[in-house]
Design a protein around this motif. Sequence first.
Motif, mmCIF file in Angstrom:
data_model
loop_
_atom_site.group_PDB
_atom_site.id
_atom_site.type_symbol
_atom_site.label_atom_id
_atom_site.label_comp_id
_atom_site.label_asym_id
_atom_site.label_seq_id
_atom_site.Cartn_x
_atom_site.Cartn_y
_atom_site.Cartn_z
ATOM 1 N N ALA A 1 1.361 -3.824 8.476
ATOM 2 C CA ALA A 1 0.554 -2.606 8.320
ATOM 3 C C ALA A 1 0.329 -2.197 6.867
ATOM 4 C CB ALA A 1 1.196 -1.458 9.088
ATOM 5 N N GLY A 2 1.319 -2.376 6.001
ATOM 6 C CA GLY A 2 1.172 -1.915 4.629
ATOM 7 C C GLY A 2 1.327 -2.971 3.562
ATOM 8 N N THR A 3 1.469 -4.224 3.956
ATOM 9 C CA THR A 3 1.700 -5.297 2.996
ATOM 10 C C THR A 3 0.572 -6.316 3.069
ATOM 11 O OG1 THR A 3 4.085 -5.014 3.313
ATOM 12 C CG2 THR A 3 3.357 -7.020 2.182
ATOM 13 N N PHE A 4 0.023 -6.628 1.913
ATOM 14 C CA PHE A 4 -1.111 -7.546 1.813
ATOM 15 C C PHE A 4 -0.784 -8.624 0.792
ATOM 16 C CE2 PHE A 4 -2.496 -3.473 3.247
ATOM 17 C CZ PHE A 4 -3.446 -3.736 4.223
ATOM 18 N N LEU A 5 -1.534 -9.717 0.867
ATOM 19 C CA LEU A 5 -1.314 -10.843 -0.027
ATOM 20 C C LEU A 5 -2.664 -11.429 -0.425
ATOM 21 C CD1 LEU A 5 1.094 -12.781 -1.003
ATOM 22 C CD2 LEU A 5 0.332 -14.244 0.844
ATOM 23 N N ALA B 1 0.831 -1.209 0.000
ATOM 24 C CA ALA B 1 0.000 0.000 0.000
ATOM 25 C C ALA B 1 0.864 1.256 0.000
ATOM 26 C CB ALA B 1 -0.908 0.011 1.222
ATOM 27 N N LYS B 2 0.362 2.282 -0.673
ATOM 28 C CA LYS B 2 0.989 3.598 -0.563
ATOM 29 C C LYS B 2 0.837 4.069 0.877
ATOM 30 C CE LYS B 2 0.427 5.569 -5.160
ATOM 31 N NZ LYS B 2 -0.222 6.637 -5.957
ATOM 32 N N PRO B 3 1.793 4.833 1.383
ATOM 33 C CA PRO B 3 1.640 5.384 2.738
ATOM 34 C C PRO B 3 0.325 6.158 2.854
ATOM 35 C CG PRO B 3 3.879 5.727 1.947
ATOM 36 C CD PRO B 3 3.075 5.203 0.783
ATOM 37 N N GLY B 4 -0.425 5.867 3.900
ATOM 38 C CA GLY B 4 -1.716 6.503 4.123
ATOM 39 C C GLY B 4 -2.877 5.821 3.421
ATOM 40 N N LYS B 5 -2.612 4.817 2.596
ATOM 41 C CA LYS B 5 -3.664 4.123 1.852
ATOM 42 C C LYS B 5 -3.896 2.699 2.362
ATOM 43 C CE LYS B 5 -4.539 7.399 -1.113
ATOM 44 N NZ LYS B 5 -5.869 7.988 -1.268
ATOM 45 N N GLU B 6 -3.284 2.347 3.484
ATOM 46 C CA GLU B 6 -3.384 0.990 4.013
ATOM 47 C C GLU B 6 -4.831 0.586 4.298
ATOM 48 O OE1 GLU B 6 0.538 2.864 5.142
ATOM 49 O OE2 GLU B 6 -1.557 3.477 5.344
#
Length: 109
Positions: free
Chosen positions: A47-51, A12-17
Amino acid sequence: MVNVGLQVRLEAKPGKEKELEEFLRAQLPYALGEPATVAWFAVKLNAGTFLIFDAFENESGRQAHIDGAIAAALGEVATQLLAKPPAIEKLTILAAKLPGSGEVPDSLG
């Protein structure tokens, strides 16, 4: 039986999580509507990484998913929500345990 899969890593972009998390949650009805998608998971690694992990019986099922609504929707929001392009890996599934597959193969005893 599942034989092939996909793994898609999303940063995710910072702030878009939160928005990316909500987007992924909203894709479940589309996955449920894909008869060739045997298993579908949206996972938060940190916090910012998804799968996204998907499993299919064959290549045609995997290709139908790649050509489907979830991939199209991700393409539409990628520049807004993602820090970099999705990392997409095609997988060969060696073994799986799915609901309703509780029988032990003869080769395992």
